[in-house]
Design an enzyme around this catalytic site. Structure first.
Site, mmCIF file in Angstrom:
data_model
loop_
_atom_site.group_PDB
_atom_site.id
_atom_site.type_symbol
_atom_site.label_atom_id
_atom_site.label_comp_id
_atom_site.label_asym_id
_atom_site.label_seq_id
_atom_site.Cartn_x
_atom_site.Cartn_y
_atom_site.Cartn_z
ATOM 1 N N LYS A 191 -103.670 26.282 -56.636
ATOM 2 C CA LYS A 191 -104.387 27.494 -57.015
ATOM 3 C C LYS A 191 -103.486 28.700 -56.829
ATOM 4 O O LYS A 191 -102.616 28.651 -55.959
ATOM 5 C CB LYS A 191 -105.683 27.660 -56.224
ATOM 6 C CG LYS A 191 -105.640 27.469 -54.713
ATOM 7 C CD LYS A 191 -104.726 28.220 -53.829
ATOM 8 C CE LYS A 191 -104.787 29.699 -53.712
ATOM 9 N NZ LYS A 191 -103.824 30.239 -52.689
ATOM 10 N N TYR A 248 -110.420 32.379 -53.112
ATOM 11 C CA TYR A 248 -111.331 31.530 -52.321
ATOM 12 C C TYR A 248 -112.758 32.082 -52.350
ATOM 13 O O TYR A 248 -113.727 31.330 -52.335
ATOM 14 C CB TYR A 248 -110.851 31.415 -50.867
ATOM 15 C CG TYR A 248 -109.658 30.513 -50.713
ATOM 16 C CD1 TYR A 248 -109.817 29.130 -50.638
ATOM 17 C CD2 TYR A 248 -108.371 31.019 -50.660
ATOM 18 C CE1 TYR A 248 -108.723 28.291 -50.506
ATOM 19 C CE2 TYR A 248 -107.268 30.190 -50.529
ATOM 20 C CZ TYR A 248 -107.449 28.831 -50.459
ATOM 21 O OH TYR A 248 -106.370 27.998 -50.345
HETATM 22 P P1 NDP Z 1 -93.538 28.770 -50.427
HETATM 23 O O1 NDP Z 1 -92.772 29.990 -50.762
HETATM 24 O O2 NDP Z 1 -93.618 28.345 -49.016
HETATM 25 O O3 NDP Z 1 -92.956 27.536 -51.271
HETATM 26 C C1 NDP Z 1 -92.799 27.589 -52.642
HETATM 27 C C2 NDP Z 1 -91.675 26.640 -53.041
HETATM 28 O O4 NDP Z 1 -91.557 26.678 -54.455
HETATM 29 C C3 NDP Z 1 -90.307 27.039 -52.535
HETATM 30 O O5 NDP Z 1 -90.034 26.569 -51.240
HETATM 31 C C4 NDP Z 1 -89.385 26.405 -53.544
HETATM 32 O O6 NDP Z 1 -89.205 25.031 -53.246
HETATM 33 C C5 NDP Z 1 -90.199 26.451 -54.833
HETATM 34 N N1 NDP Z 1 -89.752 27.493 -55.752
HETATM 35 C C6 NDP Z 1 -89.338 27.281 -57.016
HETATM 36 N N2 NDP Z 1 -88.976 28.424 -57.602
HETATM 37 C C7 NDP Z 1 -89.170 29.403 -56.694
HETATM 38 C C8 NDP Z 1 -88.968 30.806 -56.724
HETATM 39 N N3 NDP Z 1 -88.498 31.441 -57.806
HETATM 40 N N4 NDP Z 1 -89.245 31.516 -55.613
HETATM 41 C C9 NDP Z 1 -89.740 30.915 -54.514
HETATM 42 N N5 NDP Z 1 -89.948 29.562 -54.443
HETATM 43 C C10 NDP Z 1 -89.658 28.825 -55.517
HETATM 44 O O7 NDP Z 1 -95.011 28.969 -51.030
HETATM 45 P P2 NDP Z 1 -96.319 28.160 -50.640
HETATM 46 O O8 NDP Z 1 -95.974 26.737 -50.426
HETATM 47 O O9 NDP Z 1 -97.037 28.872 -49.580
HETATM 48 O O10 NDP Z 1 -97.193 28.320 -51.995
HETATM 49 C C11 NDP Z 1 -96.928 27.547 -53.152
HETATM 50 C C12 NDP Z 1 -98.205 27.448 -53.995
HETATM 51 O O11 NDP Z 1 -99.200 26.780 -53.243
HETATM 52 C C13 NDP Z 1 -98.817 28.779 -54.420
HETATM 53 O O12 NDP Z 1 -99.336 28.679 -55.723
HETATM 54 C C14 NDP Z 1 -99.938 28.995 -53.436
HETATM 55 O O13 NDP Z 1 -100.998 29.782 -53.958
HETATM 56 C C15 NDP Z 1 -100.382 27.578 -53.172
HETATM 57 N N6 NDP Z 1 -100.977 27.407 -51.841
HETATM 58 C C16 NDP Z 1 -102.165 26.755 -51.730
HETATM 59 C C17 NDP Z 1 -102.770 26.576 -50.513
HETATM 60 C C18 NDP Z 1 -104.043 25.829 -50.403
HETATM 61 O O14 NDP Z 1 -104.620 25.807 -49.314
HETATM 62 N N7 NDP Z 1 -104.519 25.198 -51.442
HETATM 63 C C19 NDP Z 1 -102.162 27.129 -49.284
HETATM 64 C C20 NDP Z 1 -100.873 27.745 -49.496
HETATM 65 C C21 NDP Z 1 -100.317 27.881 -50.735
HETATM 66 P P3 NDP Z 1 -87.821 24.274 -53.513
HETATM 67 O O15 NDP Z 1 -86.824 24.949 -52.630
HETATM 68 O O16 NDP Z 1 -88.116 22.886 -53.151
HETATM 69 O O17 NDP Z 1 -87.516 24.448 -54.973
#
Ligand code: NDP
Length: 372
Positions: free
Chosen positions: A140, A225
């Site tokens: 989401k 949410y």
């Molecule tokens: P993070 O920043 O922690 O992780 C995102 C990951 O995406 C990065 O570590 C990277 O992984 C990859 N990535 C690819 N391109 C980019 C870019 N241009 N900039 C930054 N990261 C990039 O974010 P979250 O994990 O917190 O959030 C990711 C998604 O999950 C969002 O859509 C958020 O809304 C959702 N979310 C949902 C939750 C829920 O409870 N359902 C809770 C938290 C988040 P790599 O290095 O492997 O490429």
């Protein structure tokens, strides 16, 4: 006995601990909670795209799954790929980056890709995964707006793959109990919902505060949410929206990145919703539902848990689960066995929220009531 068990459950904070302990309490029968029965059915083989904070949480939680297994990764960071390979025994042939992941179509060992990247990337990545013939689970918000959401649904339909959205609360036992009570008429005619969702966001350099990657601000990230919760708690689709924005820090929250939005919905049955989405206040994770015959109050209502709450009948005492474990068990059943969840988690469900998010931003901009 009941009280001591409740007290014990409330003390559980470590999610892994909860997963280990709950089966021994005989609570495993509740929906989707892994128990100790052997499982011989099909297993959903999943690759996670985006090995960030939430991707790591999902991967950890999937270790307790029987019906879903982490088998692959898609990442732009080679060192993370190496770490995950070692931790989760992921073979080299199941590792991809953002340039070459279309090749996943030639990999018979992966059934689905879970897209857990910044919001703005979901649209293109989902469409590429669909074209590669794999099912998609997308975090989401599913996309930045309803137009993108519809395109993702179309791409998945055309490729004959399923599209699910990571709505973990749709499988959470306390939430499902409140929905069951509402459907049983326990609250009488529903009159009002309040959803308060927010936290004080830190690092101003993060993607969540970058309009290009986040698509907005608190509303896209945490306010969603309350949007989604208003719909599953009231059990109807809103027919109008009004909304107001407040910004106290224009340096941190650039144009297009909302700090605080209050929004209101009207429902066809006459119920009203009043919600707050913010990146500027802590301790905001609360739902309240009021009807002619009773009420439900949940706090925390959408955090990772334990979810707590009470109704006019007393404290909610459902099992504490690891949301992501239960979600992936259920999503395996949905994708592989066509199971229908009580509250939908498909692309259409994601699209309904996106249409409302679009309307909220439109209402903020115009100052007008927007009909849905
Ligand atoms: P993070 O920043 O922690 O992780 C995102 C990951 O995406 C990065 O570590 C990277 O992984 C990859 N990535 C690819 N391109 C980019 C870019 N241009 N900039 C930054 N990261 C990039 O974010 P979250 O994990 O917190 O959030 C990711 C998604 O999950 C969002 O859509 C958020 O809304 C959702 N979310 C949902 C939750 C829920 O409870 N359902 C809770 C938290 C988040 P790599 O290095 O492997 O490429």
């Amino acid at each position: 006995m009941k009280n001591s068990r409740r007290h014990f459950l409330q003390k559980l904070t470590g999610t892994a601990l909860a997963m280990t302990v709950i089966p021994h309490l005989g609570l495993a029968k509740a929906s989707g909670i892994p128990d100790e029965q052997p499982y011989n059915g099909p297993i959903l083989r999943v690759a996670i795209m985006g090995l960030g904070s939430y991707g790591s949480r999902v991967a950890e939680a999937m270790q307790a799954c029987k019906k879903a297994k982490l088998v692959g990764v898609i990442s732009g960071t080679p060192s993370k790929i190496k770490d995950w390979q070692a931790k989760y025994s992921i073979p080299e042939k199941n590792c991809y980056n953002y340039e070459n992941f279309d090749k996943i179509k030639d990999n018979p060992d992966i059934d689905a890709v879970y897209v857990i990247t910044p919001n703005a990337l979901h649209h293109d990545q989902t469409i590429r995964v669909a074209k590669a013939g794999k099912h998609v689970i997308c975090e989401k918000p599913m996309a930045l707006n309803a137009k993108e959401g519809q395109e993702m649904i179309d791409a998945c339909n055309n490729a004959n793959v399923k599209l699910l959205v990571g709505y973990r609360m749709h499988f959470e036992p306390h939430t499902l109990e409140v929905i069951r009570m509402r459907e049983a008429g326990d609250f009488g005619k529903v009159r009002f919902f309040q959803g308060l969702c927010g936290f004080r966001i830190g690092d101003p350099g993060q993607w969540r505060l970058n309009k290009e990657l986040a698509g907005g601000g608190s509303l896209m990230d945490i306010g969603i949410y309350a949007v989604n919760g208003a719909r599953y708690m009231v059990g109807e689709e809103p027919i109008w929206v009004t909304a107001q924005e407040t910004k106290t820090d224009t340096g941190k929250f650039k144009p297009g990145v909302d700090e605080t939005i209050q929004f209101q919905f009207g429902f066809p049955g006459g119920a009203l919703a009043s919600c707050l989405s913010t990146y500027n206040m802590n301790h905001l994770d609360k739902f309240f539902l009021n009807g002619d015959k009773g009420f439900a109050e949940m706090q925390p209502s959408t955090g990772y848990g334990p979810i707590k709450g009470r109704t006019h009948k007393g404290e909610l005492n459902q099992p504490v689960v690891v949301h992501q474990t239960v979600q992936m068990e259920e999503m395996s059943d949905i994708i592989l066995n066509g199971k229908q969840p009580l509250v939908p988690v498909d692309g259409q469900e994601g699209l309904r929220d996106l249409k409302i998010l679009d309307a909220i931003y439109q209402a903020v901009k115009s100052g007008k009531k927007i009909d849905l």
